[in-house]
Design a protein around this motif. Structure first.
Motif, PDB file in Angstrom:
ATOM      1  N   LEU A  54      30.830  21.486  92.585  1.00 41.03           N
ATOM      2  CA  LEU A  54      29.532  21.526  93.264  1.00 41.03           C
ATOM      3  C   LEU A  54      29.604  20.707  94.548  1.00 41.03           C
ATOM      4  O   LEU A  54      28.726  20.793  95.396  1.00 41.03           O
ATOM      5  CB  LEU A  54      28.427  20.957  92.366  1.00 41.03           C
ATOM      6  CG  LEU A  54      28.185  21.714  91.069  1.00 41.03           C
ATOM      7  CD1 LEU A  54      27.137  20.998  90.224  1.00 41.03           C
ATOM      8  CD2 LEU A  54      27.732  23.138  91.355  1.00 41.03           C
ATOM      9  N   ASP A  55      30.636  19.899  94.679  1.00 41.90           N
ATOM     10  CA  ASP A  55      30.749  19.043  95.860  1.00 41.90           C
ATOM     11  C   ASP A  55      32.242  18.843  96.141  1.00 41.90           C
ATOM     12  O   ASP A  55      33.094  19.057  95.263  1.00 41.90           O
ATOM     13  CB  ASP A  55      30.065  17.696  95.551  1.00 41.90           C
ATOM     14  CG  ASP A  55      29.640  16.974  96.823  1.00 41.90           C
ATOM     15  OD1 ASP A  55      29.960  17.480  97.923  1.00 41.90           O
ATOM     16  OD2 ASP A  55      28.998  15.919  96.703  1.00 41.90           O
ATOM     17  N   GLU A  74      32.105  25.819 100.520  1.00 40.91           N
ATOM     18  CA  GLU A  74      31.130  26.080  99.455  1.00 40.91           C
ATOM     19  C   GLU A  74      31.279  27.521  98.947  1.00 40.91           C
ATOM     20  O   GLU A  74      31.208  27.777  97.755  1.00 40.91           O
ATOM     21  CB  GLU A  74      29.717  25.800  99.979  1.00 40.91           C
ATOM     22  CG  GLU A  74      28.554  26.405  99.200  1.00 40.91           C
ATOM     23  CD  GLU A  74      28.492  26.008  97.735  1.00 40.91           C
ATOM     24  OE1 GLU A  74      29.089  24.999  97.335  1.00 40.91           O
ATOM     25  OE2 GLU A  74      27.851  26.771  96.964  1.00 40.91           O
ATOM     26  N   ARG A  75      31.526  28.419  99.874  1.00 46.29           N
ATOM     27  CA  ARG A  75      31.655  29.823  99.505  1.00 46.29           C
ATOM     28  C   ARG A  75      32.853  30.039  98.576  1.00 46.29           C
ATOM     29  O   ARG A  75      32.753  30.722  97.552  1.00 46.29           O
ATOM     30  CB  ARG A  75      31.811  30.642 100.791  1.00 46.29           C
ATOM     31  CG  ARG A  75      31.673  32.113 100.587  1.00 46.29           C
ATOM     32  CD  ARG A  75      31.902  32.886 101.875  1.00 46.29           C
ATOM     33  NE  ARG A  75      31.879  34.307 101.576  1.00 46.29           N
ATOM     34  CZ  ARG A  75      30.767  35.008 101.462  1.00 46.29           C
ATOM     35  NH1 ARG A  75      29.597  34.442 101.647  1.00 46.29           N
ATOM     36  NH2 ARG A  75      30.821  36.290 101.151  1.00 46.29           N
ATOM     37  N   ALA A  78      32.203  28.492  95.238  1.00 44.82           N
ATOM     38  CA  ALA A  78      31.271  29.309  94.451  1.00 44.82           C
ATOM     39  C   ALA A  78      32.029  30.433  93.744  1.00 44.82           C
ATOM     40  O   ALA A  78      31.752  30.754  92.591  1.00 44.82           O
ATOM     41  CB  ALA A  78      30.191  29.875  95.352  1.00 44.82           C
ATOM     42  N   GLN A  79      33.007  31.001  94.444  1.00 44.01           N
ATOM     43  CA  GLN A  79      33.773  32.106  93.858  1.00 44.01           C
ATOM     44  C   GLN A  79      34.565  31.633  92.634  1.00 44.01           C
ATOM     45  O   GLN A  79      34.659  32.345  91.646  1.00 44.01           O
ATOM     46  CB  GLN A  79      34.757  32.693  94.897  1.00 44.01           C
ATOM     47  CG  GLN A  79      34.095  33.422  96.059  1.00 44.01           C
ATOM     48  CD  GLN A  79      33.434  34.727  95.641  1.00 44.01           C
ATOM     49  OE1 GLN A  79      33.402  35.069  94.458  1.00 44.01           O
ATOM     50  NE2 GLN A  79      32.856  35.452  96.598  1.00 44.01           N
ATOM     51  N   ARG A  81      33.872  28.872  90.876  1.00 42.19           N
ATOM     52  CA  ARG A  81      32.929  28.332  89.896  1.00 42.19           C
ATOM     53  C   ARG A  81      32.441  29.399  88.929  1.00 42.19           C
ATOM     54  O   ARG A  81      32.439  29.213  87.733  1.00 42.19           O
ATOM     55  CB  ARG A  81      31.733  27.777  90.674  1.00 42.19           C
ATOM     56  CG  ARG A  81      31.052  26.625  90.041  1.00 42.19           C
ATOM     57  CD  ARG A  81      30.308  25.842  91.094  1.00 42.19           C
ATOM     58  NE  ARG A  81      29.397  26.648  91.891  1.00 42.19           N
ATOM     59  CZ  ARG A  81      29.138  26.417  93.162  1.00 42.19           C
ATOM     60  NH1 ARG A  81      29.740  25.426  93.793  1.00 42.19           N
ATOM     61  NH2 ARG A  81      28.298  27.174  93.829  1.00 42.19           N
ATOM     62  N   LYS A  82      32.062  30.516  89.517  1.00 45.65           N
ATOM     63  CA  LYS A  82      31.436  31.504  88.628  1.00 45.65           C
ATOM     64  C   LYS A  82      32.474  32.085  87.664  1.00 45.65           C
ATOM     65  O   LYS A  82      33.537  32.501  88.061  1.00 45.65           O
ATOM     66  CB  LYS A  82      30.687  32.580  89.417  1.00 45.65           C
ATOM     67  CG  LYS A  82      31.441  33.417  90.354  1.00 45.65           C
ATOM     68  CD  LYS A  82      30.487  34.426  90.984  1.00 45.65           C
ATOM     69  CE  LYS A  82      31.168  35.179  92.108  1.00 45.65           C
ATOM     70  NZ  LYS A  82      30.271  36.097  92.783  1.00 45.65           N
ATOM     71  N   TYR A 110      25.672  37.454  88.651  1.00 42.53           N
ATOM     72  CA  TYR A 110      26.484  37.076  89.820  1.00 42.53           C
ATOM     73  C   TYR A 110      27.944  37.488  89.639  1.00 42.53           C
ATOM     74  O   TYR A 110      28.676  37.606  90.607  1.00 42.53           O
ATOM     75  CB  TYR A 110      26.366  35.577  90.082  1.00 42.53           C
ATOM     76  CG  TYR A 110      25.008  35.216  90.656  1.00 42.53           C
ATOM     77  CD1 TYR A 110      24.629  35.721  91.885  1.00 42.53           C
ATOM     78  CD2 TYR A 110      24.109  34.421  89.959  1.00 42.53           C
ATOM     79  CE1 TYR A 110      23.382  35.429  92.430  1.00 42.53           C
ATOM     80  CE2 TYR A 110      22.868  34.121  90.485  1.00 42.53           C
ATOM     81  CZ  TYR A 110      22.501  34.636  91.723  1.00 42.53           C
ATOM     82  OH  TYR A 110      21.278  34.353  92.242  1.00 42.53           O
TER      83      TYR A 110
ATOM     84  N   MET B   1      20.668  43.027  89.462  1.00 43.66           N
ATOM     85  CA  MET B   1      20.318  41.856  90.273  1.00 43.66           C
ATOM     86  C   MET B   1      18.986  42.057  90.997  1.00 43.66           C
ATOM     87  O   MET B   1      18.164  41.166  91.038  1.00 43.66           O
ATOM     88  CB  MET B   1      21.462  41.603  91.280  1.00 43.66           C
ATOM     89  CG  MET B   1      21.279  40.360  92.119  1.00 43.66           C
ATOM     90  SD  MET B   1      21.072  38.863  91.161  1.00 43.66           S
ATOM     91  CE  MET B   1      22.754  38.389  90.891  1.00 43.66           C
ATOM     92  N   LEU B 325      26.132  33.212  96.048  1.00 46.76           N
ATOM     93  CA  LEU B 325      26.621  32.895  97.389  1.00 46.76           C
ATOM     94  C   LEU B 325      25.407  32.813  98.309  1.00 46.76           C
ATOM     95  O   LEU B 325      24.315  33.248  97.953  1.00 46.76           O
ATOM     96  CB  LEU B 325      27.579  33.974  97.872  1.00 46.76           C
ATOM     97  CG  LEU B 325      28.820  34.141  97.017  1.00 46.76           C
ATOM     98  CD1 LEU B 325      29.666  35.276  97.553  1.00 46.76           C
ATOM     99  CD2 LEU B 325      29.639  32.851  96.991  1.00 46.76           C
ATOM    100  N   ILE B 405      23.992  20.552  94.863  1.00 44.65           N
ATOM    101  CA  ILE B 405      23.528  19.266  94.306  1.00 44.65           C
ATOM    102  C   ILE B 405      22.207  18.854  94.945  1.00 44.65           C
ATOM    103  O   ILE B 405      21.270  18.469  94.251  1.00 44.65           O
ATOM    104  CB  ILE B 405      24.570  18.154  94.542  1.00 44.65           C
ATOM    105  CG1 ILE B 405      25.883  18.572  93.908  1.00 44.65           C
ATOM    106  CG2 ILE B 405      24.116  16.826  93.969  1.00 44.65           C
ATOM    107  CD1 ILE B 405      27.044  17.735  94.314  1.00 44.65           C
TER     108      ILE B 405
END
Lengths: 225, 792
Positions: A54-55, A74-75, A78-79, A81-82, A110, B1, B325, B405
């Protein structure tokens, strides 16, 4: 396999710099259950946030199942993470406008899981958490324990390799807390890696290993046999 | 979605009722206003576009020089159309003459004054596209003894009977058979008729055969390959051929030009072109208002969505944690915004349907574009896409930019930049509102100024009757009859009442051989000055004591004296001669003070008043007292000499007000839209006030614990919110001053722009804003401090 080396995290504002993590080295094996403990402000949640992608750390390396993720955007995070990481929070963090079923379904949306498979997985997760009878309820209509069970169902529905739990029993009474810890233990027994931040020595007792943090550093590590 | 997004959007709307209500209501009102204005604009730009041959139809205009100003008028005399057809056989395919007239229609014992009577060439219905519900366009007017009525006129004359084949009598001389029924003329046509009669009935009349008697509009249909400009180049030759001698005699110059059918409506309205005209400026004003209202609604939407979005930070954080995203979130928030816009648009359609009759009533005519017309839906789709996307994009981009966060911990702060942006939007919103209020007040005060202006003649208790044939033939008897009534103060026959039609003739004047002097003319009897209460500033009035006054005297107004280069005193005794009406010269016996015989939009013009039998109206000034009884007496006198004509009169002041009917209507509509703009802006301010009160709940609690009074809290909250409103007022006042100053330049007589207008606009807006804010601020301030602190 999670591997972090010499990890630092510094929060800067215009006037103050706060070091939250100060040279952390840590490995977590597949299927391990690790509890992270320490006083308030020691950096537990910061560490968990970085472990959960997350960070980003300010410095150091972080290898998540063979991939260096420390400097990812972040992008990109995110990929990864999911589908790979499930989250359980102290305050449950369910979306108030969605029902139990819809909250649990969210990660699969997602992941673009096909509807039929999605239904099967959501129902399996809810059944496992004993929440099927409450599937059409909204979070406000549930007890704290039920909300956390829903949150756990949401965390496991995509069968992630790792679950990160941030004080999962912090908002629950002892009975519901015990239930949640048992669920996490069962998930771990089934092969899911669990990283848990907690203040409770009792909850920490469910873990294989306890890591104690103080002022952003690991001060002790204790392995349960 | 998508289903998930829709669900969450819908549930969010349902959960936050106040927010949703403000947003949807604001946008609905905004969209409805825009649709109304859109329909109006569509109607304006759609005028005369329904004619099949519109591209090749032109109205022939006659241009001449009036005391140095180039004037172009559409009235031509009867011989032009056949001569044009004859001389330009290869270029002009068809020509049609249209003469607007009044007439007495008699059916048995009933008689009606038909005010929308057109006397036309027989090809009228095949030349233009005015659909017939009965009758053949090519032949319906072939027989001189035929007449075509509109559906409304047919119903008026014949009720539910089939009118075809029925006989009506026109002006007690022509028996006409109804051969066709036309659909009612739509409001988007510059021509407007109820009854159409073939011009062939008058073919042998002298007035239609002479070149200098201009009385009809002439339209020509050009062949496809003919260029307007090249045809116009050959017109001087044509004029020389037919009018050369006459023009030389009057010392005048005249040329012809062609106005395309599509341009006629937006040509300026004048006494010499009394067909329906629109004003592009008004269209643009309405267009701007629509855009401004929509902008205000959009600003509400963006502001409220942004601050509401902060409350949804947990959801944003969670979605990010779950793998959403940035673009997922952008789509979600824009989607929600589009959904709200869609709901608003659907509600607007319903509202529009309900309000259409009221709107048509306000406009004074029925918009021909149906409320369910395709372009309206295209417009709505445009609104949904533009408003939905534009208003939704800021919160979407703003929210999706936070890290998971930050979002999850609810630490989203609308930083200084965001606050500045919001404040700026509020400034824009209220600047528009204050601007519209200033505009409305100035327009209203200009209208009041015009209405109450000293017109220079006596408007009160005066009625105007058209002079019909019977009255004309017995006019002295009728006048005597009226003068013997105790209730009548004075009576005068004239060619045009103030505010009505005034001819423009070419005159010669003593010592001014250099001048082709075009002036307005009034043909009257000896009681003109007395009846209208005019002021003689030099010389004397017409008088029966001077036997030569009828043929040798003239009165002029101050402007006429000035345009000849004389003072009123110098003008007395000088001669003038109307080159068209008079064989000999007339001496100026008196000069009258200028009075506003034209609309106040037009500049004061020179006027020459001469005794003449060309009497078209009679003005009867009643003594003050019982008007109803006086009217009954006049009616009975009228019945004695003119029994077959209906007694239809207008009050002189009412007639003058008619000149401003459109302006007054536009002013009413403008005020309503301005009021709505302020309402929408206040809805937004209410939303912002709610947000501020919620955001500062803890602060309010702490301040109250520390001893702050309720009043202190209200001031604290209101001050912050009022700042942008006050700034907006400061921005809008100079803008309003310059814009309205430029608008007032359209009028010859202008209201002064008093300082209080701006003070009222500012106080009104700030007052309404303060009321809106106080409502929330007082509630927050009255809250128990423990509750305020606990809420954090």
């Amino acid at each position: 396999m999670i591997k972090i080396a010499n990890m630092h995290k510094v929060f800067s504002t215009e006037e103050v710099e706060t070091t939250a993590l100060n040279g952390i080295d840590m490995d977590v094996r597949d299927g391990e259950f690790v509890a992270i403990m320490g006083p308030s402000g020691c950096g537990k949640s910061t560490l968990l946030n970085i472990l959960g992608l997350l960070d980003n750390p300010s410095e150091g390396s972080y290898e998540f199942y063979g991939t260096e993720v420390a400097k990812m955007s972040e992008r990109q995070r995110a990929q990864i993470r999911k589908g790979n990481i499930g989250f359980v929070f102290q305050s449950f963090n369910l979306i108030d406008e969605l029902t139990v079923y819809e909250n649990v379904e969210l990660p699969l949306l997602y992941l673009k899981t096909p509807p039929a498979e999605r239904k099967e997985k959501v129902e399996a997760a809810l059944t496992r958490m004993n929440m099927m009878h409450r599937r059409n309820h909204f979070p406000q209509q549930l007890s704290g324990g039920q909300q956390q069970r829903t949150a756990i169902a949401r965390a496991v529905v995509a069968t992630p390799k790792t679950i990160l739990a941030d004080e999962p029993t912090g908002n629950l009474d002892s009975k519901n807390g015990e239930e949640v810890m048992n669920l996490l233990s069962q998930l771990n027994a089934a092969g899911t890696t669990i990283l848990m931040v907690t203040h409770s020595p009792y909850d920490a007792g469910f873990a294989h290993r306890i890591v104690n943090l103080f002022d952003g550093k690991i001060v002790t590590e204790k392995v349960h046999v | 979605m998508l289903k998930n997004y829709l669900k969450i959007a819908w549930r969010n709307l349902a959960k936050n009722k106040v927010f949703s209500f403000i947003n949807i209501l604001g946008l609905t009102i905004g969209t409805t206003c825009c649709m109304m204005i859109f329909l109006y604009i569509m109607n304006e730009f759609g005028v005369d576009k329904f004619h099949a041959d519109k591209k090749n139809i032109y109205r022939v205009m006659r241009g001449f020089d009036m005391n140095g100003t180039k004037l172009s008028v559409p009235y031509l005399s009867g011989p032009y159309a056949p001569a044009l057809l004859n001389d330009y056989a290869g270029s002009i395919k068809k020509a049609v003459r249209v003469m607007h007239n009044y007439g007495l229609v008699t059916l048995g014992n009933n008689s009606f004054n038909e005010k929308k009577l057109y006397v036309v060439d027989s090809n009228f219905f095949s030349f233009f596209t005015f659909p017939l519900v009965s009758g053949n366009a090519a032949t319906v007017l072939k027989d001189p003894a035929s007449v075509v009525l509109t559906e409304t006129a047919a119903k008026k004359y014949f009720g539910n009977q089939d009118p075809i084949g029925k006989i009506v009598e026109l002006d007690k001389s022509l028996k006409l058979k109804v051969t066709g029924i036309a659909k009612d003329v739509p409001s988007n046509s510059h021509l407007d008729f109820d009854m159409v009669v073939p011009i062939s009935n008058y073919a042998n009349e002298e007035w239609i055969k002479i070149w200098i008697n201009n009385n009809n509009f002439t339209y020509v249909l050009l062949n496809d390959n003919v260029q307007k400009a090249s045809l116009e180049k050959s017109f001087p030759k044509f004029m020389d051929k037919y009018m050369g001698k006459d023009l030389a005699r009057f010392g005048a110059k005249m040329d012809l030009s062609l106005t395309p059918m599509s341009d006629i409506y937006f040509e300026p309205h004048s006494a010499f072109d009394n067909v329906k005209h629109g004003d592009k400026k008004v269209v643009y004003i309405f267009l701007s208002i629509a855009a401004l209202i929509l902008l205000i609604a959009c600003i509400n939407f963006t502001n409220l969505s942004t601050i509401r979005a902060v409350e949804r930070s947990k959801e944003v954080g969670l979605r990010k944690v779950m793998g959403a995203l940035r673009n997922h979130l952008v789509y979600q928030f824009i989607g929600e915004s589009v959904l709200i816009t869609l709901i608003s648009c659907l509600l607007s359609l319903g509202l529009l349907k309900v309000l259409m009759p009221v709107y048509n009533h306000l406009l004074g005519y029925s918009l021909t574009i149906s409320w369910n017309a395709a372009p309206l839906y295209l417009f709505l789709v445009g609104v949904i896409i533009c408003v939905g996307f534009l208003a939704g994009s800021y919160p979407a981009v703003f929210l999706s930019g936070f890290t998971p966060i930050q979002a999850l911990k609810g630490k989203l702060k609308l930083g200084k930049g965001g606050s500045f942006f919001r404040q700026t939007l509020v400034v824009v919103q209220f600047s528009i509102s204050v601007f519209l209020v200033i505009g409305t007040i100035i327009i209203m005060s200009q209208m009041r100024y015009v209405k109450n202006m000293e017109l220079g003649y006596n408007q009160e208790h005066s009625i105007v009757l058209p002079v019909n044939n019977d009255m004309y033939n017995n006019r002295q008897a009728f006048k005597n009859e009226l003068e013997n009534l105790g209730s009548v103060a004075s009576v005068s026959y004239m060619s045009g009442e103030p505010g009505g039609f005034f001819d423009m003739h070419t005159l010669k004047a003593e010592g001014r051989n250099d001048l082709v002097w075009k002036t307005r003319t009034e043909f009257t009897d000896f009681d003109y000055v007395k009846t209208l209460g005019l002021k003689i500033i030099a010389g004397r009035d017409f008088s029966g004591a001077f036997s030569t006054d009828t043929t040798e005297a003239a009165l002029i107004n101050r402007t006429a004296a000035k345009s000849l280069g004389f003072t009123p005193e110098q003008a007395i005794g000088k001669w003038v001669q109307n080159t068209i009406r008079d064989d000999k010269k007339r001496r100026i016996v008196g000069v009258i003070e200028d009075f506003n015989f034209l609309s106040l939009k037009e500049k004061m013009d020179a006027l020459v008043i001469t005794p003449n039998d060309d009497h078209r109206v009679v003005v009867i000034r009643l003594k003050s007292g019982n008007v109803t009884a006086a009217l009954a007496e006049v009616k009975s006198a009228f019945a004695k000499i003119s029994a077959s004509y209906p007694f239809e009169y207008t009050f002189l002041d009412q007639k003058f007000d008619e000149l401003y009917k459109t302006d007054i209507r536009q002013q009413t509509i403008l005020s309503i839209f301005a009021g709505l703009a302020i309402f929408i802006a206040c809805l937004g301010l209410f939303g912002l006030a709610s947000f501020t009160a919620t955001k500062r709940t803890k602060e309010i609690g702490v301040r109250k614990v520390l001893g702050s009074s309720t009043q202190g809290i209200v001031v604290l909250l209101s001050r912050e919110l009022l700042k942008p409103v006050i700034l907006a007022t400061c921005v809008a006042i100079p803008a309003g001053y310059f814009a309205m100053n430029s608008w007032l330049q359209n009028f010859s007589y202008r209201t002064p722009m008093h300082w209080w207008i701006f003070a009222v606009a500012a106080s009104l807006t700030i007052g309404i804003a303060l009321f809106t804010i106080s409502f929330k601020a007082i509630r927050a301030a009255l809250m128990n401090p423990v509750t305020s602190l606990r809420s954090e």
